[in-house]
Design a protein around this motif. Structure first.
Motif, PDB file in Angstrom:
ATOM      1  N   VAL A 148      -4.489  11.358  -7.310  1.00  0.00           N
ATOM      2  CA  VAL A 148      -4.201  11.775  -5.674  1.00  0.00           C
ATOM      3  C   VAL A 148      -3.099  13.014  -6.101  1.00  0.00           C
ATOM      4  O   VAL A 148      -2.382  12.928  -6.895  1.00  0.00           O
ATOM      5  CB  VAL A 148      -3.253  10.716  -5.025  1.00  0.00           C
ATOM      6  CG1 VAL A 148      -2.802  11.365  -3.768  1.00  0.00           C
ATOM      7  CG2 VAL A 148      -4.009   9.457  -4.883  1.00  0.00           C
ATOM      8  N   ASP A 172      13.087  -0.950  -3.673  1.00  0.00           N
ATOM      9  CA  ASP A 172      13.409  -0.139  -2.562  1.00  0.00           C
ATOM     10  C   ASP A 172      13.732   1.157  -3.035  1.00  0.00           C
ATOM     11  O   ASP A 172      13.356   2.358  -2.459  1.00  0.00           O
ATOM     12  CB  ASP A 172      14.328  -0.598  -1.607  1.00  0.00           C
ATOM     13  CG  ASP A 172      13.784  -1.647  -0.695  1.00  0.00           C
ATOM     14  OD1 ASP A 172      12.586  -2.041  -0.769  1.00  0.00           O
ATOM     15  OD2 ASP A 172      14.698  -2.479   0.082  1.00  0.00           O
ATOM     16  N   MET A 221      14.674  -6.537  -5.345  1.00  0.00           N
ATOM     17  CA  MET A 221      14.164  -5.776  -3.999  1.00  0.00           C
ATOM     18  C   MET A 221      14.732  -4.353  -3.765  1.00  0.00           C
ATOM     19  O   MET A 221      14.256  -3.421  -3.470  1.00  0.00           O
ATOM     20  CB  MET A 221      14.406  -6.660  -2.633  1.00  0.00           C
ATOM     21  CG  MET A 221      13.451  -7.787  -2.464  1.00  0.00           C
ATOM     22  SD  MET A 221      11.971  -7.541  -2.220  1.00  0.00           S
ATOM     23  CE  MET A 221      11.919  -7.140  -0.650  1.00  0.00           C
ATOM     24  N   LYS A 222      16.097  -4.626  -4.174  1.00  0.00           N
ATOM     25  CA  LYS A 222      16.841  -3.280  -4.107  1.00  0.00           C
ATOM     26  C   LYS A 222      16.416  -2.126  -5.049  1.00  0.00           C
ATOM     27  O   LYS A 222      16.246  -1.009  -4.646  1.00  0.00           O
ATOM     28  CB  LYS A 222      18.301  -3.423  -4.418  1.00  0.00           C
ATOM     29  CG  LYS A 222      19.231  -2.319  -4.429  1.00  0.00           C
ATOM     30  CD  LYS A 222      20.725  -2.652  -4.282  1.00  0.00           C
ATOM     31  CE  LYS A 222      21.596  -1.276  -4.486  1.00  0.00           C
ATOM     32  NZ  LYS A 222      23.186  -1.767  -4.499  1.00  0.00           N
ATOM     33  N   ALA A 231       1.122   4.077  -2.844  1.00  0.00           N
ATOM     34  CA  ALA A 231       0.429   5.655  -2.406  1.00  0.00           C
ATOM     35  C   ALA A 231       1.740   6.596  -2.855  1.00  0.00           C
ATOM     36  O   ALA A 231       1.484   7.370  -3.559  1.00  0.00           O
ATOM     37  CB  ALA A 231       0.520   5.754  -0.953  1.00  0.00           C
ATOM     38  N   ALA A 232       3.119   6.089  -2.689  1.00  0.00           N
ATOM     39  CA  ALA A 232       4.096   6.779  -3.085  1.00  0.00           C
ATOM     40  C   ALA A 232       4.208   7.015  -4.464  1.00  0.00           C
ATOM     41  O   ALA A 232       4.388   8.156  -5.038  1.00  0.00           O
ATOM     42  CB  ALA A 232       5.338   6.282  -2.546  1.00  0.00           C
ATOM     43  N   PRO A 257      17.695 -10.121  -4.207  1.00  0.00           N
ATOM     44  CA  PRO A 257      18.104  -8.944  -3.625  1.00  0.00           C
ATOM     45  C   PRO A 257      18.199  -7.895  -4.376  1.00  0.00           C
ATOM     46  O   PRO A 257      17.874  -6.658  -3.975  1.00  0.00           O
ATOM     47  CB  PRO A 257      19.619  -9.488  -3.154  1.00  0.00           C
ATOM     48  CG  PRO A 257      19.261 -10.924  -3.034  1.00  0.00           C
ATOM     49  CD  PRO A 257      18.495 -11.414  -4.103  1.00  0.00           C
ATOM     50  N   ASP A 286      12.151   4.791  -2.390  1.00  0.00           N
ATOM     51  CA  ASP A 286      12.881   5.760  -1.813  1.00  0.00           C
ATOM     52  C   ASP A 286      12.788   7.070  -2.752  1.00  0.00           C
ATOM     53  O   ASP A 286      12.737   8.304  -2.357  1.00  0.00           O
ATOM     54  CB  ASP A 286      14.347   5.436  -1.446  1.00  0.00           C
ATOM     55  CG  ASP A 286      14.564   4.823  -0.317  1.00  0.00           C
ATOM     56  OD1 ASP A 286      13.334   4.754   0.430  1.00  0.00           O
ATOM     57  OD2 ASP A 286      15.720   4.313  -0.041  1.00  0.00           O
ATOM     58  N   VAL A 295       0.850  -1.173  -0.127  1.00  0.00           N
ATOM     59  CA  VAL A 295      -0.176  -0.047  -0.029  1.00  0.00           C
ATOM     60  C   VAL A 295       0.942   1.390  -0.056  1.00  0.00           C
ATOM     61  O   VAL A 295       0.568   2.126  -0.684  1.00  0.00           O
ATOM     62  CB  VAL A 295      -1.044  -0.080   1.300  1.00  0.00           C
ATOM     63  CG1 VAL A 295      -1.808   1.305   1.414  1.00  0.00           C
ATOM     64  CG2 VAL A 295      -2.038  -1.393   1.207  1.00  0.00           C
ATOM     65  N   GLU A 306       1.471   6.862  -6.655  1.00  0.00           N
ATOM     66  CA  GLU A 306       0.475   7.669  -7.021  1.00  0.00           C
ATOM     67  C   GLU A 306       0.695   9.062  -6.741  1.00  0.00           C
ATOM     68  O   GLU A 306       0.441  10.009  -7.790  1.00  0.00           O
ATOM     69  CB  GLU A 306      -0.888   7.489  -6.094  1.00  0.00           C
ATOM     70  CG  GLU A 306      -1.600   6.118  -6.593  1.00  0.00           C
ATOM     71  CD  GLU A 306      -1.999   6.340  -8.227  1.00  0.00           C
ATOM     72  OE1 GLU A 306      -2.299   7.247  -8.522  1.00  0.00           O
ATOM     73  OE2 GLU A 306      -1.921   5.288  -8.634  1.00  0.00           O
ATOM     74  N   THR A 307       1.625   9.297  -5.569  1.00  0.00           N
ATOM     75  CA  THR A 307       1.919  10.875  -5.292  1.00  0.00           C
ATOM     76  C   THR A 307       2.873  11.417  -6.521  1.00  0.00           C
ATOM     77  O   THR A 307       2.794  12.486  -6.823  1.00  0.00           O
ATOM     78  CB  THR A 307       2.376  10.931  -3.901  1.00  0.00           C
ATOM     79  OG1 THR A 307       1.569  10.312  -3.117  1.00  0.00           O
ATOM     80  CG2 THR A 307       2.542  12.395  -3.359  1.00  0.00           C
ATOM     81  N   ARG A 316       9.821   8.754  -2.299  1.00  0.00           N
ATOM     82  CA  ARG A 316       9.765   9.886  -1.140  1.00  0.00           C
ATOM     83  C   ARG A 316      10.660  11.081  -1.582  1.00  0.00           C
ATOM     84  O   ARG A 316      10.329  12.171  -1.130  1.00  0.00           O
ATOM     85  CB  ARG A 316      10.142   8.989  -0.301  1.00  0.00           C
ATOM     86  CG  ARG A 316       8.785   8.248   0.721  1.00  0.00           C
ATOM     87  CD  ARG A 316       9.415   7.132   1.453  1.00  0.00           C
ATOM     88  NE  ARG A 316       8.771   5.909   1.163  1.00  0.00           N
ATOM     89  CZ  ARG A 316       9.678   4.660   1.047  1.00  0.00           C
ATOM     90  NH1 ARG A 316      10.622   4.649   1.373  1.00  0.00           N
ATOM     91  NH2 ARG A 316       8.568   3.683   0.619  1.00  0.00           N
ATOM     92  N   HIS A 327       8.776  13.466  -3.111  1.00  0.00           N
ATOM     93  CA  HIS A 327       7.742  14.072  -2.343  1.00  0.00           C
ATOM     94  C   HIS A 327       7.644  15.440  -2.198  1.00  0.00           C
ATOM     95  O   HIS A 327       8.872  15.956  -1.930  1.00  0.00           O
ATOM     96  CB  HIS A 327       7.526  13.339  -1.088  1.00  0.00           C
ATOM     97  CG  HIS A 327       6.302  13.639  -0.401  1.00  0.00           C
ATOM     98  ND1 HIS A 327       5.119  12.788  -0.905  1.00  0.00           N
ATOM     99  CD2 HIS A 327       5.784  14.344   0.564  1.00  0.00           C
ATOM    100  CE1 HIS A 327       4.104  13.203  -0.170  1.00  0.00           C
ATOM    101  NE2 HIS A 327       4.507  14.080   0.539  1.00  0.00           N
ATOM    102  N   ARG A 369      -1.694  17.728  -1.421  1.00  0.00           N
ATOM    103  CA  ARG A 369      -2.481  18.431  -0.437  1.00  0.00           C
ATOM    104  C   ARG A 369      -1.913  19.567  -0.079  1.00  0.00           C
ATOM    105  O   ARG A 369      -2.312  20.390   0.269  1.00  0.00           O
ATOM    106  CB  ARG A 369      -3.332  17.875   0.529  1.00  0.00           C
ATOM    107  CG  ARG A 369      -4.414  16.510   0.237  1.00  0.00           C
ATOM    108  CD  ARG A 369      -5.616  17.374   0.117  1.00  0.00           C
ATOM    109  NE  ARG A 369      -6.651  16.341  -0.681  1.00  0.00           N
ATOM    110  CZ  ARG A 369      -7.183  15.443   0.084  1.00  0.00           C
ATOM    111  NH1 ARG A 369      -7.274  15.735   1.539  1.00  0.00           N
ATOM    112  NH2 ARG A 369      -8.202  14.838  -0.486  1.00  0.00           N
TER     113      ARG A 369
END
Lengths: 212, 394
Positions: free
Chosen positions: B389, B356, B352-353, B259-260, B349, B360, B255, B262-263, B363, B366, B392
């Motif tokens: 989204v 991840d 996933m890296k 969300a990240a 690995p 990041d 989730v 979408e933003t 974010r 963001h 805000r």
């Protein structure tokens, strides 16, 4: 009661040694059992020289067992006596070295150099395992288990790649030992997914499912 | 973990008699040679100390050798050095016996001796103990030791030329992190080493838009220009890889990640009205053509029909633009699929890296927006369309 099997074992060993030189290969194992048995006995009975058993004890750091076995040897020939002295000197050498390392480990601990203290404690215990008996090394052993627990706590965060767990565990381990090489290696290996002190938990984004 | 290592080494490490490493020394030929010239150093891990005069030797050569090795503990540092001599000359293998001996020597040595011994040991042996010695030196302020540690971990990750999917990811990541420290400390050659290590790991070599994926994978986010195009590429990549991942590997898509994403995509989706306006000339052209057709005899449809058709074309164009934005660029999608093919599994690995790193990156981005260029002061109000989204906070 307990003496009967022991005597029988000794007799068997002696008999096989007389009968078949090839059975000598088996003798050390049997005699090693015997040396452990004498360890508990009050007065060691005389028994044939068994350098291999004593060496195994020395290499494993069982100095007390090695010493007890050596004191129980029958030394018929002068050469045997000289060899026993040589092995007894080894026991002394290991004991002194272990004591020296343990003293340095104590000093390390007082100077709050925990990894070095544990490394020296380990080296000392490998040479003379009787040092682990209380109360000689109680503080060092407790410090060792604290360090190991701290490292284990960090290692446990790694398979699930839990950055928050990692932050917490590494902070705790740092407080214990700021420059622990084992910890540094763990941190390096986690670097693909973890950066120290960086909050990786995303703030929930409003209007999305994560803010519910 | 540590306990297991140390418990493991305590007994066999000192069992110097006839370990695998010393088989050569234990062979009858070697024993004969030893008997013939007792003063010669032997192919044992621990060198033979001279038997003092008047001391009786043991009849069994293996016993005699083991006794001498233990006697060498009277001077542990010298014993470790001589054992390393033997390894260097190829007359013994670096094994547990060497490690136990040198651990004792390092514990007993003074600082200067320990530094020399450690440097030689870690240059000679590759093991977890050697890695720890590199780390000790590096933490002690030796910048070059970070580079040494990087090379050590790199070698532990796998042999040179191995398929990069077969490499140990944690060791390789550790090697890169160590090399990065060396770079930060200005160690010569460290930058080259870091680039080599990154090439060794990077799963998207040769992909289209490789620099973009590389910057994300290695978290050099500030190198990525924040443009609508880049957002579309990244969106295409993410959707491409995540589509495959969630199809094969349930639970990969979280989730928080969605969300990240979408933003991150919101400004791109906010572009939709603008893109539609850009597409309007085409709509107008088509509309004019329809009107001309109508004039040329399709009188029955009248003006209403033309308008209706125009609206249909307009909506089709709008849908097309919106879809193009929503799915991201096809180059991005291709690269995402290529990543999946390269790493085999998103739970690997490197998979996933990358995921991840993408999270990041979202974010990191963001509260930044490519729609707020300094050149255009009155920022166009980004009307969030339904299902989109928006920031805000903006």
């Amino acid at each position: 009661m307990a003496d009967t099997p022991r005597t029988a074992l000794l007799a068997t060993v002696l008999a096989t040694m007389l009968v078949c030189p090839a059975a000598l290969a088996l003798a050390p194992a049997a005699a090693s059992l015997q040396s452990r048995a004498t360890d508990t006995a009050a007065a060691p009975a005389a028994m044939p020289a068994d350098p291999a058993g004593v060496l195994a004890d020395l290499q494993a750091g069982h100095l007390q067992a090695a010493e007890a076995a050596l004191h129980g040897w029958t030394t018929a020939a002068p050469d045997d006596a000289a060899r026993r002295r040589r092995l007894l000197a080894l026991v002394q050498l290991q004991r002194q070295l272990a004591a020296r390392l343990l003293a340095r480990a104590d000093a390390d601990l007082q100077q709050r150099r925990l990894p070095q203290a544990v490394e020296r404690l380990e080296a000392a215990l490998a040479l003379d395992d009787s040092l682990a008996q209380p109360p000689r090394a109680t503080a060092l052993l407790a410090a060792r288990s604290r360090l190991w627990q701290a490292r284990d706590a960090v290692a446990r965060c790694m398979p699930p790649r839990d950055a928050a767990c990692m932050d917490q565990a590494v902070r705790a381990a740092h407080a214990l030992a700021p420059r622990d090489p084992a910890l540094a290696l763990l941190a390096l290996q986690a670097s693909a997914w973890w950066t120290p002190g960086q909050q990786r938990r995303p703030a929930p984004v409003e209007g999305t499912t994560s803010s519910r | 973990m540590k306990a297991a290592i140390r418990k493991g080494h305590a007994l066999p490490a000192r069992a110097v008699a006839c370990s695998a490493a010393l088989l050569a020394a234990c062979s009858p030929a070697a024993q004969d040679a030893t008997r013939a010239s007792p003063a010669q150093p032997r192919a044992a891990v621990s060198p033979a100390a001279q038997v003092p005069p008047g001391v009786s030797r043991f009849d069994d050569p293996a016993t005699e050798r083991a006794v001498r090795q233990l006697e060498a503990l009277a001077r542990p540092v010298a014993a470790c050095q001589q054992a390393m001599d033997a390894v260097e000359r190829g007359r013994a293998d670096p094994g547990e016996a060497l490690e136990a001996l040198c651990r004792t020597a390092l514990a007993d040595a003074g600082d200067a001796d320990a530094a020399r011994l450690s440097a030689r040991y870690r240059g000679l042996v590759r093991s977890s103990f050697a890695a720890e010695l590199w780390a000790v030196a590096a933490l002690g302020g030796d910048g070059a030791a970070w580079l040494g540690l990087a090379r050590h971990l790199d070698a532990e990750a796998g042999p040179a030329g191995a398929d990069n999917a077969a490499l140990d990811a944690a060791s390789l990541a550790g090697a890169q992190a160590a090399a990065q420290r060396a770079v930060n400390l200005g160690v010569p050659e460290a930058a080259d080493e870091l680039a080599r290590l990154q090439d060794r790991e990077f799963p998207l070599a040769g992909a289209r838009l490789e620099p973009l994926w590389r910057a994300i994978y290695f978290r050099q986010f500030d190198r990525i220009a924040d443009t609508i195009d880049n957002r579309r590429h990244v969106a295409g990549f993410t959707l491409g890889v995540v589509d495959i991942c969630s199809r094969w590997e349930v639970g990969v898509r979280t989730v928080g990640f969605d969300a990240a994403l979408e933003t991150y995509l919101a400004p791109v989706r906010g572009q939709v009205p603008g893109r539609v306006v850009q597409a309007l000339p085409k709509v107008g052209r088509t509309l004019a053509e329809s009107a001309a057709e109508a004039r040329d005899g399709m009188a029955g449809r009248g003006l209403d029909g033309v308008i209706e058709q125009g609206l249909r074309i307009y909506h089709a164009a709008r849908r097309e633009v919106r879809n193009a934005v929503a799915v991201g660029s096809s180059d991005g999608r291709h690269a995402g699929q290529q990543l999946f093919n390269s790493v085999q599994s998103c739970r690997s690995p490197r998979g996933m890296k990358m995921l991840d790193a993408l999270g990041d990156y979202f974010r990191f981005m963001h509260n930044r927006s490519p729609l707020r260029p300094q050149a255009q002061p009155p920022a166009p109000p980004s009307q969030p369309s339904p299902g989109t989204v928006a920031h805000r906070q903006e």
